[in-house]
Design an enzyme around this catalytic site. Structure first.
Site, PDB file in Angstrom:
ATOM      1  N   ASP B 230       0.858  -1.191   0.000  1.00  0.00           N
ATOM      2  CA  ASP B 230       0.000   0.000   0.000  1.00  0.00           C
ATOM      3  C   ASP B 230       0.891   1.237   0.000  1.00  0.00           C
ATOM      4  O   ASP B 230       2.127   1.127   0.072  1.00  0.00           O
ATOM      5  CB  ASP B 230      -0.943  -0.010   1.212  1.00  0.00           C
ATOM      6  CG  ASP B 230      -2.274   0.713   0.934  1.00  0.00           C
ATOM      7  OD1 ASP B 230      -2.279   1.716   0.181  1.00  0.00           O
ATOM      8  OD2 ASP B 230      -3.309   0.274   1.471  1.00  0.00           O
ATOM      9  N   GLY B 256       4.519   1.146  -1.641  1.00  0.00           N
ATOM     10  CA  GLY B 256       4.556   1.449  -3.067  1.00  0.00           C
ATOM     11  C   GLY B 256       3.197   1.883  -3.591  1.00  0.00           C
ATOM     12  O   GLY B 256       2.211   1.879  -2.851  1.00  0.00           O
ATOM     13  N   PHE B 258       0.423   1.029  -6.579  1.00  0.00           N
ATOM     14  CA  PHE B 258       0.167  -0.065  -7.531  1.00  0.00           C
ATOM     15  C   PHE B 258      -0.009   0.422  -8.968  1.00  0.00           C
ATOM     16  O   PHE B 258      -0.119  -0.392  -9.876  1.00  0.00           O
ATOM     17  CB  PHE B 258      -0.953  -0.997  -7.072  1.00  0.00           C
ATOM     18  CG  PHE B 258      -2.258  -0.370  -6.642  1.00  0.00           C
ATOM     19  CD1 PHE B 258      -2.928   0.530  -7.444  1.00  0.00           C
ATOM     20  CD2 PHE B 258      -2.819  -0.741  -5.418  1.00  0.00           C
ATOM     21  CE1 PHE B 258      -4.147   1.054  -7.049  1.00  0.00           C
ATOM     22  CE2 PHE B 258      -4.052  -0.206  -5.021  1.00  0.00           C
ATOM     23  CZ  PHE B 258      -4.705   0.694  -5.842  1.00  0.00           C
ATOM     24  N   HIS B 276     -13.065  -1.797  -7.696  1.00  0.00           N
ATOM     25  CA  HIS B 276     -14.263  -0.961  -7.929  1.00  0.00           C
ATOM     26  C   HIS B 276     -13.974   0.541  -7.834  1.00  0.00           C
ATOM     27  O   HIS B 276     -14.781   1.347  -8.286  1.00  0.00           O
ATOM     28  CB  HIS B 276     -15.418  -1.381  -7.008  1.00  0.00           C
ATOM     29  CG  HIS B 276     -15.288  -0.955  -5.576  1.00  0.00           C
ATOM     30  ND1 HIS B 276     -16.390  -0.841  -4.753  1.00  0.00           N
ATOM     31  CD2 HIS B 276     -14.209  -0.617  -4.817  1.00  0.00           C
ATOM     32  CE1 HIS B 276     -15.996  -0.468  -3.549  1.00  0.00           C
ATOM     33  NE2 HIS B 276     -14.695  -0.322  -3.560  1.00  0.00           N
TER      34      HIS B 276
END
Lengths: 367, 367
Positions: B230, B256, B258, B276
């Site tokens: 995260d 990090g 994504f 989502h």
């Protein structure tokens, strides 16, 4: 179904008997704890999603459009002026909530939605939802502040008299009166069936707003004549509503203020969703005025979301009382026992409570 | 129960088969029309009352206070600093909603409320409800505007990157991450039981927030090691949460972004309530990155309120997608078929959907 928590009083949990009470002094086993999930708490906490989805659908006129005929997603989206991003999720959410049907890619109303949420039909009850969407939803965002201060949390909270203020603007007045029709329709239909009207000939609906109860009683019982007592400004709106049912001959509007004037005489006096607007002293004043206006043998019918005497089942009635905190200076909802007590103090000989429809019950007092 | 509409997908109405559809081309008889009542519509429309009553109770710390022991109405009122006017209606509404118990005039928590809504317990999941109370409820008041514009309706709607903005303020970040624990706990526990973890040794929870999934997996499966990937700012909050369970040895934080960095390798990669948040292209990018980080035979687990393929049952999933409209620039929820299709395009050999808990399901892709 979505709303059992409010509707089915008997079905509601009775915590004192619940095996899962921390008051039962029995600690849960590890297995029992492992089986607990937060799911139902999360779902209730986000339950406002379903409410607001319906409220926005009423605001946008979804049911009024579909009453003209089924439409595919793109046609319905264009008709409502919605952006493509979320229109289909919105329509399918309404399907999943049981508010719309979908067949072969076309959306249509349920019979319930078609009858009650199409603005073009006299049976429309969306006024309450329009008011909830335009006012109550935002006002309830301040519930915590209301609970701490005991003060109303609506746009009228600074006004001396909430109702004078509410009634001052014609558009807001009509929305409010139409909303009252929405919240009264179910009870009004049950009231027409469940009270022995054959033994009476005249009735007066006190603070009857648009005239929902008067119309339902007149439609069900051709021998009855009567009408409504409300503030003068309500008159034209009542007349218009009554005329739309062709009942102008039998239903008459009586203008006045139920705090400043005595109530006109009638065999049966009805007060629906009136007493909960006011504080205890004002409630008792209104019950005394009803007693004075009735003949011996006459009846006062108070109907509301009457709270169960044990105050642990009728969640809707208890939250309606919180709505009175949000909306009024001193109003509160009450139990059947509370109301029967006030009636006896006012001189009524016999009193009883009978369920009407959903969370609504009627308290009947015989003089 | 209050929330069946969201929870029990199988129990939801399937309008195409419903006898009450206006699409069935069979007009209702007069008797059938007379039996229709607007009651369930009214109750759903006012369902936000029950939601907000719970949300205010969480905000006020009702469950945290009662976790210390039962209290009578006056003591509880004083403890919470509430005005006398509506405190008892508020407490009894919580009883009627099944959220509190009441015995001999004393209020206490249900075991469910005690476990999940007491801030002092590590099992607390009220963070989501705190966020719903502080942000979502007011933001949803603008749903109609969002449906018309397709634009987010929250305080971040002007920001370039909602999450950068959301993560910028420490207090709001912690509330959001804790909220994610609230919405993930039920699914995380089910995920620990329903996936064949014995066949794998390492996992990575991508965008795992506070660490709910990592902790539940580590607690249930001593042979597993892994952790979470995260943004750096999440690290200290993850470490604190993991330490509170004494799992610091087996669970590691990998800092990090994504979108900017490749994902660290692991046998199983989990993405819960991540896809989502993003638009289609971003969703596919994340699935491709997961595929690249997995060994042959490795698994990607996507869990969300996955919408049923027919888009007519999972009301919660469909409204979660409306919540993505309110909260994000391009996010939307999706069906199991949608996600399996994206996984196959990314190169996953086998895919399947399995229900987890409540409205949540997992979509599993095997490389």
């Amino acid at each position: 179904m979505p709303t059992e928590q409010f509707v089915d009083q008997a079905g509601a949990t009775t915590p004192a008997e619940s095996p899962s009470s921390t008051l039962s002094h029995r600690p849960l086993s590890t297995d029992e704890r492992a089986e607990l999930t937060p799911d139902s708490i999360m779902q209730l906490g986000l339950g406002f999603w379903g409410s607001k989805t319906l409220l926005s659908a009423v605001e946008l006129g979804v049911f009024t459009e579909l009453a003209k005929g089924p439409l595919d997603a793109e046609s319905l989206r264009m008709r409502l002026g919605l952006h493509p991003r979320s229109a289909r999720d919105f329509f399918d959410a309404l399907v999943a909530l049981g508010l719309l049907e979908r067949e072969d890619g076309c959306y249509g109303n349920t019979h319930q939605g078609d009858l009650f949420l199409d603005r073009a039909k006299p049976s429309y009850v969306g006024g309450l939802l329009e008011m909830a969407n335009a006012r109550l939803f935002r006002n309830w965002a301040n519930l915590t502040r209301g609970l701490k201060s005991g003060e109303p949390q609506n746009e009228l909270s600074q006004a001396e008299d909430s109702f004078a203020e509410l009634y001052a603007k014609p558009a807001r007045l009509k929305q409010f009166l139409s909303a009252m029709t929405g919240i009264s329709m179910g009870a009004a239909r049950a009231l027409a069936q469940l009270f022995p009207w054959e033994s009476f000939t005249t009735f007066l609906d006190v603070g009857g707003a648009q005239g929902c109860v008067s119309v339902q009683l007149a439609l069900a019982h051709p021998h009855l004549t009567g009408g409504e007592f409300d503030l003068p400004v309500v008159g034209p709106i009542f007349e218009e509503y009554v005329q739309s049912f062709g009942l102008g001959e039998r239903l008459r509007f009586r203008a006045g203020s139920f705090f400043e004037h005595p109530l006109p005489n009638a065999d049966v006096i009805v007060m629906g969703h009136i007493l909960h607007d006011w504080d205890l002293e004002q409630k008792q004043t209104l019950i005394n005025k009803a007693h004075a206006a009735l003949p011996s043998g006459g009846a006062l019918i108070v109907y509301e979301a009457v709270i169960d005497d044990d105050r642990r089942r009728n969640a809707f009635g208890l939250m309606m009382s919180l709505n009175m905190l949000i909306e009024t200076k001193g109003g509160f909802d009450f139990t059947g026992a509370d109301c029967r007590g006030w009636m006896h103090e006012a001189g009524f000989k016999e009193t009883r409570v009978e369920p009407l429809c959903g969370a609504d019950s009627m308290v009947i007092g015989l003089k």
